[in-house]
Design a protein around this motif. Sequence first.
Motif, PDB file in Angstrom:
ATOM      1  N   ASP A   1       8.480   5.314   6.101  1.00  9.32           N
ATOM      2  CA  ASP A   1       7.388   4.788   5.278  1.00  9.32           C
ATOM      3  C   ASP A   1       7.891   3.602   4.491  1.00  9.32           C
ATOM      4  OD1 ASP A   1       5.703   6.789   6.145  1.00  9.32           O
ATOM      5  OD2 ASP A   1       6.146   8.100   4.471  1.00  9.32           O
TER       6      ASP A   1
ATOM      7  N   ARG B   1       3.294   3.117   7.601  1.00  7.28           N
ATOM      8  CA  ARG B   1       4.129   4.039   8.351  1.00  7.28           C
ATOM      9  C   ARG B   1       4.608   3.256   9.563  1.00  7.28           C
ATOM     10  NH1 ARG B   1       7.231   8.415   7.816  1.00  7.28           N
ATOM     11  NH2 ARG B   1       7.331   9.618   9.727  1.00  7.28           N
TER      12      ARG B   1
ATOM     13  N   LYS C   1       1.458   2.565  -4.246  1.00  7.68           N
ATOM     14  CA  LYS C   1       0.525   1.436  -4.348  1.00  7.68           C
ATOM     15  C   LYS C   1      -0.089   1.148  -2.988  1.00  7.68           C
ATOM     16  CE  LYS C   1      -0.014  -3.301  -5.862  1.00  7.68           C
ATOM     17  NZ  LYS C   1       0.633  -4.529  -6.242  1.00  7.68           N
TER      18      LYS C   1
ATOM     19  N   ASP D   1       0.048   7.733   1.532  1.00 15.87           N
ATOM     20  CA  ASP D   1       0.888   8.455   0.561  1.00 15.87           C
ATOM     21  C   ASP D   1       1.780   7.548  -0.284  1.00 15.87           C
ATOM     22  OD1 ASP D   1      -0.206  10.855   1.366  1.00 15.87           O
ATOM     23  OD2 ASP D   1       1.367  11.227   2.848  1.00 15.87           O
ATOM     24  N   CYS D   2       1.805   6.262  -0.007  1.00 16.74           N
ATOM     25  CA  CYS D   2       2.597   5.341  -0.823  1.00 16.74           C
ATOM     26  C   CYS D   2       1.923   5.176  -2.186  1.00 16.74           C
ATOM     27  CB  CYS D   2       2.718   3.989  -0.133  1.00 16.74           C
ATOM     28  SG  CYS D   2       3.781   4.006   1.328  1.00 16.74           S
TER      29      CYS D   2
ATOM     30  N   CYS E   1       6.955   1.439   1.617  1.00 19.61           N
ATOM     31  CA  CYS E   1       6.006   1.490   0.503  1.00 19.61           C
ATOM     32  C   CYS E   1       6.236   0.336  -0.464  1.00 19.61           C
ATOM     33  CB  CYS E   1       6.143   2.805  -0.253  1.00 19.61           C
ATOM     34  SG  CYS E   1       5.695   4.256   0.720  1.00 19.61           S
ATOM     35  N   THR E   2       5.144  -0.266  -0.915  1.00 23.14           N
ATOM     36  CA  THR E   2       5.236  -1.340  -1.897  1.00 23.14           C
ATOM     37  C   THR E   2       4.890  -0.794  -3.278  1.00 23.14           C
ATOM     38  OG1 THR E   2       2.943  -2.036  -1.679  1.00 23.14           O
ATOM     39  CG2 THR E   2       4.531  -3.008  -0.155  1.00 23.14           C
TER      40      THR E   2
ATOM     41  N   PHE F   1      12.144   1.901   1.273  1.00 19.60           N
ATOM     42  CA  PHE F   1      11.999   2.881   2.350  1.00 19.60           C
ATOM     43  C   PHE F   1      13.331   3.595   2.518  1.00 19.60           C
ATOM     44  CE2 PHE F   1      13.394  -1.020   4.316  1.00 19.60           C
ATOM     45  CZ  PHE F   1      14.252  -0.646   5.336  1.00 19.60           C
TER      46      PHE F   1
ATOM     47  N   ALA G   1       9.473  -3.220  -2.867  1.00 16.87           N
ATOM     48  CA  ALA G   1       9.169  -2.271  -1.796  1.00 16.87           C
ATOM     49  C   ALA G   1      10.435  -1.476  -1.503  1.00 16.87           C
ATOM     50  CB  ALA G   1       8.699  -2.998  -0.551  1.00 16.87           C
TER      51      ALA G   1
ATOM     52  N   GLY H   1       1.269   0.715   1.476  1.00 22.91           N
ATOM     53  CA  GLY H   1       2.396   0.726   2.402  1.00 22.91           C
ATOM     54  C   GLY H   1       1.979   1.038   3.816  1.00 22.91           C
TER      55      GLY H   1
ATOM     56  N   GLN I   1      -0.175   3.650   5.309  1.00 27.95           N
ATOM     57  CA  GLN I   1       0.340   4.925   4.806  1.00 27.95           C
ATOM     58  C   GLN I   1      -0.325   5.220   3.472  1.00 27.95           C
ATOM     59  OE1 GLN I   1       1.082   7.910   4.395  1.00 27.95           O
ATOM     60  NE2 GLN I   1       3.037   7.907   5.464  1.00 27.95           N
TER      61      GLN I   1
END
Length: 98
Positions: A74, A65, A61, A58-59, A76-77, A85, A83, A63, A56
Amino acid sequence: MRYFLAIIIAMVSTDHVYAKEFSYTCRVGGKSLNVRVDDVRNILRWRGKVYAIAIQEDCPKFGWRATREGESFDFCTATQGYADFREGDKLIQCDQDR
């Protein structure tokens, strides 16, 4: 010399056997639940379900989907193993297991 060469070939051959798996502990309603991400097999496991994952962009850092029939989110980290979501309207926060 052949023995040495055989060892080198064996080491290179087994290098790809090990999956890169990340484990996170997430807090949900006072409970600790696990998320497992396997970026070699491209799956994420959460609450007994298996999701297909793709990177993904758009995260903030890094991530993934996560998708399965009728569901997606999503994962994300951020820095230092954090992280998160969204599950519905709830923000699920997680820390990477070390």
